[in-house]
Design a protein around this motif. Structure first.
Motif, PDB file in Angstrom:
ATOM      1  N   TRP A 448       0.815  -1.212   0.000  1.00 52.13           N
ATOM      2  CA  TRP A 448       0.000   0.000   0.000  1.00 52.13           C
ATOM      3  C   TRP A 448       0.851   1.264   0.000  1.00 52.13           C
ATOM      4  CZ3 TRP A 448      -4.847   0.931  -1.169  1.00 52.13           C
ATOM      5  CH2 TRP A 448      -5.723  -0.146  -1.241  1.00 52.13           C
ATOM      6  N   LEU A 449       2.007   1.214   0.645  1.00 49.02           N
ATOM      7  CA  LEU A 449       2.893   2.381   0.628  1.00 49.02           C
ATOM      8  C   LEU A 449       3.414   2.634  -0.789  1.00 49.02           C
ATOM      9  CD1 LEU A 449       4.371   4.582   2.243  1.00 49.02           C
ATOM     10  CD2 LEU A 449       6.240   2.954   2.586  1.00 49.02           C
ATOM     11  N   LEU A 450       3.845   1.570  -1.473  1.00 50.49           N
ATOM     12  CA  LEU A 450       4.323   1.727  -2.847  1.00 50.49           C
ATOM     13  C   LEU A 450       3.208   2.191  -3.774  1.00 50.49           C
ATOM     14  CD1 LEU A 450       6.643  -1.414  -3.198  1.00 50.49           C
ATOM     15  CD2 LEU A 450       7.330   0.969  -2.919  1.00 50.49           C
ATOM     16  N   ALA A 451       1.997   1.674  -3.559  1.00 53.87           N
ATOM     17  CA  ALA A 451       0.860   2.109  -4.376  1.00 53.87           C
ATOM     18  C   ALA A 451       0.581   3.589  -4.162  1.00 53.87           C
ATOM     19  CB  ALA A 451      -0.372   1.280  -4.029  1.00 53.87           C
ATOM     20  N   SER A 452       0.710   4.056  -2.930  1.00 51.63           N
ATOM     21  CA  SER A 452       0.486   5.470  -2.630  1.00 51.63           C
ATOM     22  C   SER A 452       1.523   6.355  -3.296  1.00 51.63           C
ATOM     23  CB  SER A 452       0.514   5.691  -1.110  1.00 51.63           C
ATOM     24  OG  SER A 452      -0.522   4.971  -0.478  1.00 51.63           O
ATOM     25  N   ARG A 453       2.725   5.807  -3.481  1.00 51.27           N
ATOM     26  CA  ARG A 453       3.792   6.566  -4.142  1.00 51.27           C
ATOM     27  C   ARG A 453       3.755   6.433  -5.661  1.00 51.27           C
ATOM     28  NH1 ARG A 453       9.001   4.978  -0.273  1.00 51.27           N
ATOM     29  NH2 ARG A 453       8.294   6.084   1.606  1.00 51.27           N
ATOM     30  N   GLY A 454       2.806   5.649  -6.180  1.00 48.71           N
ATOM     31  CA  GLY A 454       2.715   5.446  -7.624  1.00 48.71           C
ATOM     32  C   GLY A 454       3.768   4.517  -8.166  1.00 48.71           C
ATOM     33  N   LEU A 455       4.337   3.640  -7.309  1.00 49.10           N
ATOM     34  CA  LEU A 455       5.431   2.754  -7.706  1.00 49.10           C
ATOM     35  C   LEU A 455       4.995   1.309  -7.861  1.00 49.10           C
ATOM     36  CD1 LEU A 455       8.219   4.138  -5.324  1.00 49.10           C
ATOM     37  CD2 LEU A 455       7.832   4.717  -7.729  1.00 49.10           C
ATOM     38  N   LEU A 456       3.713   1.047  -7.756  1.00 48.20           N
ATOM     39  CA  LEU A 456       3.230  -0.328  -7.802  1.00 48.20           C
ATOM     40  C   LEU A 456       2.661  -0.639  -9.168  1.00 48.20           C
ATOM     41  CD1 LEU A 456       2.524  -2.943  -6.166  1.00 48.20           C
ATOM     42  CD2 LEU A 456       0.280  -1.919  -5.770  1.00 48.20           C
ATOM     43  N   ASP A 457       3.023  -1.794  -9.683  1.00 53.18           N
ATOM     44  CA  ASP A 457       2.378  -2.276 -10.888  1.00 53.18           C
ATOM     45  C   ASP A 457       0.896  -2.419 -10.591  1.00 53.18           C
ATOM     46  OD1 ASP A 457       1.299  -4.475 -12.750  1.00 53.18           O
ATOM     47  OD2 ASP A 457       3.266  -4.071 -13.607  1.00 53.18           O
ATOM     48  N   GLU A 458       0.074  -2.154 -11.595  1.00 51.51           N
ATOM     49  CA  GLU A 458      -1.362  -2.149 -11.351  1.00 51.51           C
ATOM     50  C   GLU A 458      -1.923  -3.511 -10.988  1.00 51.51           C
ATOM     51  OE1 GLU A 458      -3.165  -0.176 -14.618  1.00 51.51           O
ATOM     52  OE2 GLU A 458      -2.230   1.735 -14.166  1.00 51.51           O
ATOM     53  N   ASP A 459      -1.176  -4.575 -11.233  1.00 49.49           N
ATOM     54  CA  ASP A 459      -1.588  -5.902 -10.786  1.00 49.49           C
ATOM     55  C   ASP A 459      -0.665  -6.316  -9.653  1.00 49.49           C
ATOM     56  OD1 ASP A 459      -2.006  -8.666 -10.416  1.00 49.49           O
ATOM     57  OD2 ASP A 459      -2.801  -8.834 -12.442  1.00 49.49           O
ATOM     58  N   PRO A 460      -1.157  -6.410  -8.406  1.00 52.65           N
ATOM     59  CA  PRO A 460      -0.286  -6.718  -7.272  1.00 52.65           C
ATOM     60  C   PRO A 460       0.330  -8.099  -7.343  1.00 52.65           C
ATOM     61  CG  PRO A 460      -2.593  -6.733  -6.613  1.00 52.65           C
ATOM     62  CD  PRO A 460      -2.549  -6.179  -7.990  1.00 52.65           C
ATOM     63  N   VAL A 461      -0.330  -9.051  -8.017  1.00 49.47           N
ATOM     64  CA  VAL A 461       0.244 -10.392  -8.140  1.00 49.47           C
ATOM     65  C   VAL A 461       1.475 -10.353  -9.034  1.00 49.47           C
ATOM     66  CG1 VAL A 461      -0.176 -12.740  -8.960  1.00 49.47           C
ATOM     67  CG2 VAL A 461      -1.971 -11.508  -7.728  1.00 49.47           C
TER      68      VAL A 461
END
Length: 485
Positions: A448-461
């Protein structure tokens, strides 16, 4: 195919002679009529069902009807980039270019207007399907004096390549290469812009997503049941879900062609990029679904029920449910749980209520983080959502709240499970299982921290499979669980 060497005419002659370019499969890597049919199926399903009746009046007529109802986004079509660069250079040098295509003239004119390099458009008009010999006759009438050069890609272009002064190819089909070679027709240039077939197939099938189907092994794994017969059944169940999932992924990609092409990452998918055709996709999808059903016929009937439930739910998601706010994430999370229940049914291994509750909340969090990440990345680029899913940029904080609370709820359930009788019966050192809790907290918090920073691939798997920290934490969970046996 080995290109035959030919004497090149003087530059002035090449520049003065008109160059005719095919559209489908040549200038554009995909077939625009097939693309239009997929857009029609998504936007106007009732009209799509009438296309066989339109086809009774001829292919030119059905092309015209579809073009009148669907307007493709020509700015994001998968153009053959080497060919387009060449055409722009020729246009800049003063050469007259003509878009000669079997596509309907409404669509062809839209492409020509967008590119701004064509002198005129020669296309199907609702009564004549301008392909093969019909197109050759039209071009010979139009350019009776100087002749013409032609660029094509498929076997219907053979008469035109024979009749042209210079024949050029773009992503040529194997059958066309063979026909040209057998007739000793020289080819002056070839413009190739496509992925290798194995790479395109792997992308189209989304083989990397098969990792999600490992959930069918989870009931066996947590029950510490490793009987060879049950393991083989679980393997068969795994491939049933892999084939079914790929069949539905392809179907979803075909329906989402236009929206995928404007997406920063999804435009690289095999069908959006034009590396695989719509016809090939439909054929592969039906074949995979049939293969999955054949294998499932030899497994317990309850497993077949869950497999069909997964298939129907996924189709409903692709056609309708993914555009309903919040319903989409609940459906996505339920697909994970269905996989697990199917594994239980196939191997006759009961699923603990604790495991069911844990999976529901964890997978809901993963579905939420996928939507959150999409919105966060759009917000970072200053772009509003255009995929029709109903979410707004203002929903970001609410999705964060839903997703994080669901993630930590799953960890609370896991902690309660450790104190239960099931753990004491399965593990000699159940207290060691507590060491897994901080690893779970660390992983979901990091996601969730990486997603908040815009660093997460849109598919978490996909992210977890490629992320070193996620893999290390997963290894830690395995080691702790093994030490607790």
């Amino acid at each position: 195919m080995t290109e035959l060497k030919v004497m090149q005419p003087p530059l002035a002659v090449q520049t003065e002679r008109p160059l005719c370019v095919d559209l489908d499969g040549t200038l554009v890597k995909s077939d625009t009529f097939e693309d239009s049919l997929m857009v029609l199926a998504r936007r106007h399903p009732t009209a799509f069902l009438r296309t066989p009746l339109w086809a009774l009046k001829g292919k030119a007529y059905v092309k015209s009807r579809v073009a009148s109802m669907v307007t493709l986004d020509v700015a994001h079509l998968p153009y053959n980039r080497p060919l387009l660069d060449y055409l722009r250079d020729e246009h800049a040098a003063g050469r007259k270019l003509y878009l000669a295509t079997g596509a309907d003239r409404v669509l062809a004119r839209s492409v020509a207007a967008y590119l701004g390099i064509f002198e005129d458009v020669i296309a199907s008009d609702g009564s004549v399907n301008l392909t093969g010999k019909h197109k050759l006759e039209r071009l010979e009438q139009r350019f009776a004096g100087d002749g013409f050069d032609y660029i094509g890609n498929a076997l219907p272009d053979l008469p035109l390549l024979q009749g042209a002064r210079q024949a050029m190819l773009a992503n040529p089909a194997v059958r066309l290469n063979g026909a040209l070679k057998s007739r000793n027709i020289p080819v002056s240039r070839s413009f190739v812009d496509r992925s290798r077939l194995p790479v395109a197939l792997a992308k189209g099938l989304r083989v990397h997503q098969w990792a999600k189907n490992l959930l069918v092994f989870l009931p066996l794994l947590l029950a510490h049941s490793f009987h060879p017969g049950r393991v083989l059944i679980a393997v068969a169940a795994f491939f049933c879900f892999c084939f079914t999932a790929s069949a539905t992924y392809i179907f979803n990609d075909l329906l989402d062609l236009e929206t995928d092409r404007v997406h920063l990452n999804k435009r690289k998918r095999a069908f959006a990029a034009g590396d695989l055709s719509v016809t090939a996709g439909l054929g592969i999808s039906f074949a995979l679904a049939a293969l999955a059903l054949i294998i499932a016929a030899y497994l317990p009937r309850t497993f077949l029920f869950y497999l069909l439930l997964y298939f129907v739910t996924t189709l409903a998601y692709s056609l309708w449910l993914k555009r309903i706010v919040l319903v989409d994430v609940v459906v996505l999370s339920s697909l994970y749980t269905i996989r697990m229940m199917a594994g239980s049914a196939a191997t006759h291994t009961p699923v603990s209520p604790w495991l069911a509750a844990f999976s529901i909340f964890l997978f809901l969090s993963l579905a939420m983080v996928k939507r959150f990440s999409e919105l966060q990345n759009l917000h970072a680029r200053g772009v509003n959502p255009t995929n029709g899913r109903g979410y707004l940029l203002s929903d970001i904080e609410q999705l964060r709240s839903f997703g994080t609370s669901s993630a930590y709820a799953s960890i609370v359930i896991f902690a309660l499970y450790i104190n239960g009788h099931d753990v004491a019966a399965l593990y000699h050192h159940p207290n060691r299982m507590w060491l897994i809790t901080p690893l779970l907290i660390l992983w979901v918090s990091r996601v969730w921290l990486l997603a908040s920073r815009g660093l997460l691939d849109e598919d978490p798997v996909v992210f977890a499979l490629a992320d070193r920290m996620s893999l290390l934490l997963g290894l830690g969970v395995v080691i702790i669980a093994y030490s607790a046996l």
